[in-house]
Design an enzyme around this catalytic site. Sequence first.
Site, short mmCIF file in Angstrom:
data_model
loop_
_atom_site.label_atom_id
_atom_site.label_comp_id
_atom_site.label_asym_id
_atom_site.label_seq_id
_atom_site.Cartn_x
_atom_site.Cartn_y
_atom_site.Cartn_z
N SER A 164 14.53 35.86 17.17
CA SER A 164 14.80 35.06 15.97
C SER A 164 13.91 33.82 16.02
CB SER A 164 16.27 34.64 15.94
OG SER A 164 16.51 33.66 14.95
N TYR A 176 24.20 31.58 20.30
CA TYR A 176 23.20 32.39 19.59
C TYR A 176 21.77 31.96 19.93
CZ TYR A 176 20.87 34.97 15.90
OH TYR A 176 20.03 35.84 15.23
#
Length: 317
Positions: A164, A176
């Site tokens: 990401s 995350y």
Amino acid sequence: MWLSLVVLVGLYYLVRWYRERQVVSHLQDKYVFITGCDSGFGNLLARQLDMQGMRVLAACLTEEGAKQLRDRTSARLETVTLDVTNTESIAAATQWVKEHVGERGLWGLVNNAGIALPVAPNEWLTKQDFVRVLEVNLLGVIEVTLSLLPLVRKARGRVVNVASILGRLSLSGGGYCISKYGVEAFSDSLRRDLFYFGVKVAIIEPGFFRTNILPLERYSQTLKNQWNQASSEVKETYGEKFLAHYMKTITSLENMCSEDLSLVTNCMEHALTACYPRTRYSAGWDAKLFYIPMSYLPTFLVDAIISWNAPKPEKTL
């Protein structure tokens, strides 16, 4: 001098364009195993590769997700249920893949399964909140890869890991961003390890896309739960206004998410089918034009940009 430089740059991009258009032969004979196919990127990629005639082995968390995927694809595509946090489930899926690919080996492994919640200021969270995300997004990627690596090596194939832009810039608290930084590091070391075996490793770095990984309604409830479980000192320090502003910021970000998931799955497909895949793929204009370039700026400048409109605690020293 300037003309020579322009010509050299032009030639570089021309050669690169030509190389990247070269496609691997006999794709219809190659097997690709994809995790996280219940929805989102994994689901679309499975359908996309199936339409290309490849032999897709799709791993879904639930049987319901697997059935829905089978209903939308050809008889070539086969599914298996997989929990990437469970060693026994991974071992069973690995054996299932072995039985399907046989001596051909596994051409492609796409580590796509992931979760995002809980996302909140770090001080609101517990160790277990971090562990829950890391088990899926990082440790799950590592264990699935290690289990299937002999099959990928046999085919001299590809490993595609979904990271990401939050593996370049940490924009929020929680596990995350940490997990995606870890995926980047694992992929880099894996690429160097496997270079001598002809195996290529690619990293996909999407910007913000609208998927089920961060549903706004569920996120709102999760954040409220984290706030309710926080200590009285934390609540007093941050204040209700911070909570409201934080929620508003996340809502604004969610509304900016792209709905065109093919921008990501096209990168995945290229990484699996091109003769000369890239090492990294940035997916989405926000990633290409804003987040990735910003990751190269001086730290003090990045901090200023990120905190410019961020919520501020009510009590500071």
